[in-house]
Design a protein around this motif. Structure first.
Motif, mmCIF file in Angstrom:
data_model
loop_
_atom_site.group_PDB
_atom_site.id
_atom_site.type_symbol
_atom_site.label_atom_id
_atom_site.label_comp_id
_atom_site.label_asym_id
_atom_site.label_seq_id
_atom_site.Cartn_x
_atom_site.Cartn_y
_atom_site.Cartn_z
ATOM 1 N N LEU A 167 0.827 -1.214 0.000
ATOM 2 C CA LEU A 167 0.000 0.000 0.000
ATOM 3 C C LEU A 167 0.859 1.261 0.000
ATOM 4 C CD1 LEU A 167 -2.834 -1.024 2.475
ATOM 5 C CD2 LEU A 167 -3.100 -0.444 0.056
ATOM 6 N N ALA A 168 1.995 1.240 0.678
ATOM 7 C CA ALA A 168 2.899 2.386 0.629
ATOM 8 C C ALA A 168 3.437 2.587 -0.785
ATOM 9 C CB ALA A 168 4.048 2.187 1.613
ATOM 10 N N SER A 169 3.768 1.502 -1.469
ATOM 11 C CA SER A 169 4.239 1.600 -2.857
ATOM 12 C C SER A 169 3.142 2.137 -3.770
ATOM 13 C CB SER A 169 4.704 0.224 -3.338
ATOM 14 O OG SER A 169 5.752 -0.275 -2.527
ATOM 15 N N HIS A 209 -3.462 0.037 7.452
ATOM 16 C CA HIS A 209 -3.575 0.211 6.005
ATOM 17 C C HIS A 209 -3.672 1.681 5.583
ATOM 18 C CE1 HIS A 209 -4.861 -4.191 4.962
ATOM 19 N NE2 HIS A 209 -3.631 -4.091 5.454
ATOM 20 N N PRO A 210 -4.494 2.506 6.204
ATOM 21 C CA PRO A 210 -4.477 3.931 5.833
ATOM 22 C C PRO A 210 -3.135 4.601 6.107
ATOM 23 C CG PRO A 210 -6.483 3.405 7.044
ATOM 24 C CD PRO A 210 -5.587 2.217 7.155
ATOM 25 N N VAL A 211 -2.480 4.221 7.201
ATOM 26 C CA VAL A 211 -1.174 4.817 7.516
ATOM 27 C C VAL A 211 -0.142 4.428 6.461
ATOM 28 C CG1 VAL A 211 0.741 4.747 9.163
ATOM 29 C CG2 VAL A 211 -1.598 5.007 9.980
ATOM 30 N N ALA A 212 -0.165 3.186 6.013
ATOM 31 C CA ALA A 212 0.779 2.750 4.986
ATOM 32 C C ALA A 212 0.567 3.528 3.685
ATOM 33 C CB ALA A 212 0.615 1.253 4.734
ATOM 34 N N LEU A 213 -0.678 3.719 3.287
ATOM 35 C CA LEU A 213 -0.961 4.492 2.078
ATOM 36 C C LEU A 213 -0.476 5.930 2.229
ATOM 37 C CD1 LEU A 213 -2.397 4.463 -0.720
ATOM 38 C CD2 LEU A 213 -4.433 5.295 0.462
ATOM 39 N N LEU A 214 -0.725 6.539 3.375
ATOM 40 C CA LEU A 214 -0.297 7.922 3.611
ATOM 41 C C LEU A 214 1.227 8.016 3.697
ATOM 42 C CD1 LEU A 214 -2.978 9.089 6.199
ATOM 43 C CD2 LEU A 214 -2.812 9.700 3.780
#
Length: 275
Positions: A167-169, A209-214
Motif C-alpha cells: 500500500l505504501a508503494s 492500512h491507511p497509515v501505509a498508504l499515507l
C-alpha cells in the motif's frame, strides 16, 4: 505514372502499417513494463523470498510454521521485546496460504515504482510503509491494553504480511502519475481499504492500512526528484534578429585569426608558432 512500392516489412497498406504500429506501439509498451531481473531486482527478489516462505508454510509441520510466524510477528509483545526482529521478519510472510494475489500486487505497485525511481528508493518506500504502519497500529493496541480498553491477549495477535509495503508503494506510485491517474489510483486504494475495514473490523488493519498508504503519499516530493520531475532548463535562444550560428559560443580553435596575427605572418611563410 509509376506505382510506389511499400517499404520492406510493412506488407502494404493498410494491414502492413497496422502490424508495424502494433509491433512498435502496444507490444513494446507491454514488454517495457514486464518485470525483469534487470529492471526489478527488488520486486522479484522480495517475491522470491515471500514465495519461499509461503511454500514452506504449506509443506512444513504446522506447529513449526506457527512457532516461526509467532517469533516473526510484529505484535505488541514482540515489538517491546525484539523490535528489530519483529519489524524485519514480519514482512517475509503472507497472511494466508495463497501467494498468487501478492504476485499481482507487486506487479502493479512495487514493480512500476521501482522502474521509475530505482530499486533502492523503492525498497525505502516499502520499508517506510511497513515500519510506520506497524509501529502506529501496534502502538494504539499497546496503549489500549495499558488503559484497560482491550484485553492483554490483543498484544499477542499474529501480525505478519506485506500489505503495508504494497500500500505504501501504491501511494508513492500515485504521486508519479498524471493528475487523472493519480486521482483514480488513490480513489481505488481508498475503496479497497474501506471495504476491508468494513469486512474485517480489525483495529490493527483499520489503522495500519491507511497509515501505509499515507506513508507513500508523504514521499511524493522526495521521489519526484528521482523520477525526472525537476524542471529542465530551456535551451538558450538567440536574441531577436541575430542568427543562431552567431549567438553560439565558439572555442578558441574555431575563432578566426585576428588582423594583427595576419599582419605578423609574412607572405608565403607559415603561421607563427608552427614549423
Amino acid at each position: 505514372m509509376t506505382e510506389r512500392q511499400a517499404p520492406a516489412g510493412c506488407g502494404g497498406p493498410p494491414y502492413g502499417m497496422l502490424r508495424a504500429g502494433l509491433r512498435s506501439g502496444a507490444v513494446d509498451w507491454i514488454l517495457a513494463r514486464v518485470p525483469t531481473l534487470r529492471r526489478n531486482p527488488f520486486a522479484l527478489g522480495y517475491l522470491a523470498v515471500v514465495g519461499a516462505t509461503t511454500t514452506f508454510a504449506g509443506l512444513a509441520d504446522p506447529e513449526l510454521v506457527l512457532r516461526l510466524q509467532e517469533a516473526s510477528s510484529s505484535d505488541g509483545h514482540n515489538l517491546l521485546q525484539h523490535p528489530l526482529r519483529a519489524l524485519l521478519f514480519s514482512g517475509f510472510w503472507v497472511a494466508g496460504p495463497v501467494w498468487m494475489p501478492y504476485l499481482w500486487a507487486f506487479a502493479f505497485t512495487v514493480a512500476p515504482l521501482e522502474r521509475r525511481v530505482g530499486p533502492g528508493r523503492a525498497a525505502v518506500v516499502f520499508a517506510a510503509g511497513h515500519v510506520a504502519a506497524t509501529l502506529l497500529s501496534q502502538g494504539v493496541v499497546v496503549a489500549a491494553v495499558e488503559t484497560g480498553r482491550m484485553e492483554p491477549a490483543a498484544m499477542d495477535h499474529l501480525d505478519i504480511g506485506v500489505s503495508y509495503g504494497v500500500l505504501a508503494s501504491l501511494g508513492a506510485l500515485a504521486g508519479l502519475l498524471r493528475p487523472a491517474g493519480r486521482v483514480a489510483v488513490l480513489a481505488l486504494a481508498v475503496v479497497l481499504i474501506a471495504d476491508q475495514i468494513a469486512a474485517e473490523r480489525d483495529l490493527v488493519t483499520g489503522i495500519g492500512h491507511p497509515v501505509a498508504l499515507l506513508a507513500g503519499v508523504a514521499l511524493w516530493r522526495w521521489l519526484r526528484r528521482w523520477d525526472g520531475h525537476r524542471p529542465r532548463r530551456a535551451p538558450r535562444r538567440a536574441p531577436l534578429g541575430v542568427p543562431a550560428e552567431l549567438s553560439r559560443p565558439t572555442s578558441a580553435s574555431s575563432r578566426p585569426a585576428s588582423a594583427s596575427a595576419v599582419r605578423r605572418a609574412a607572405p608565403g611563410s607559415a603561421w607563427p608558432g608552427r614549423s
